[in-house]
Design a protein around this motif. Sequence first.
Motif, mmCIF file in Angstrom:
data_model
loop_
_atom_site.group_PDB
_atom_site.id
_atom_site.type_symbol
_atom_site.label_atom_id
_atom_site.label_comp_id
_atom_site.label_asym_id
_atom_site.label_seq_id
_atom_site.Cartn_x
_atom_site.Cartn_y
_atom_site.Cartn_z
ATOM 1 N N LEU A 1 -38.959 80.057 64.593
ATOM 2 C CA LEU A 1 -38.895 78.632 64.891
ATOM 3 C C LEU A 1 -37.949 78.331 66.045
ATOM 4 O O LEU A 1 -38.080 77.321 66.728
ATOM 5 C CB LEU A 1 -38.466 77.852 63.646
ATOM 6 N N THR A 2 -36.971 79.203 66.251
ATOM 7 C CA THR A 2 -36.022 79.049 67.349
ATOM 8 C C THR A 2 -35.855 80.405 68.029
ATOM 9 O O THR A 2 -36.437 81.404 67.592
ATOM 10 C CB THR A 2 -34.653 78.555 66.836
ATOM 11 N N THR A 3 -35.045 80.442 69.052
ATOM 12 C CA THR A 3 -34.775 81.698 69.750
ATOM 13 C C THR A 3 -34.209 82.709 68.756
ATOM 14 O O THR A 3 -33.308 82.395 67.991
ATOM 15 C CB THR A 3 -33.772 81.466 70.891
ATOM 16 N N TYR A 4 -34.756 83.876 68.780
ATOM 17 C CA TYR A 4 -34.395 84.921 67.834
ATOM 18 C C TYR A 4 -33.760 86.066 68.604
ATOM 19 O O TYR A 4 -34.400 87.057 68.913
ATOM 20 C CB TYR A 4 -35.654 85.367 67.090
ATOM 21 N N GLU A 5 -32.496 85.909 68.960
ATOM 22 C CA GLU A 5 -31.781 86.931 69.713
ATOM 23 C C GLU A 5 -30.521 87.332 68.951
ATOM 24 O O GLU A 5 -29.799 86.475 68.461
ATOM 25 C CB GLU A 5 -31.400 86.401 71.092
#
Length: 118
Positions: free
Chosen positions: A6-10
Amino acid sequence: MAVAALTTYEFPAKDTADKFPAPLLYIGWEDHKMFCAPFCVPVPPDMKFGDMVSNMLPGMFSAHPDFARIDWATTEWFKSGQPWKPENDKSMADNGLGHKDVIRFRTPGLTGLGGSCF
């Protein structure tokens, strides 16, 4: 299955080579279901491939009755699923092996307990 974030996955990897005593190598023996998955072992990059075969593999696979019958001259090697020809007198690094690589070997004529894998 793909993951949809759903959001940046870093995030920083927690299993980088610097966190282990030596690069990890996954080693599996094809057609021998006594070992359900490759072993994951630290292998120094300067170790010769032939030394790994003669000094490390017996400790991992010699419980299998076929191990003593392996003809290493006819063994087929695979790196990341592709046929591969390692050089015994070269180091692991010189053979192109690095952290978390996967190698597997197949032993023609030896297909599991009593030929159970064919």
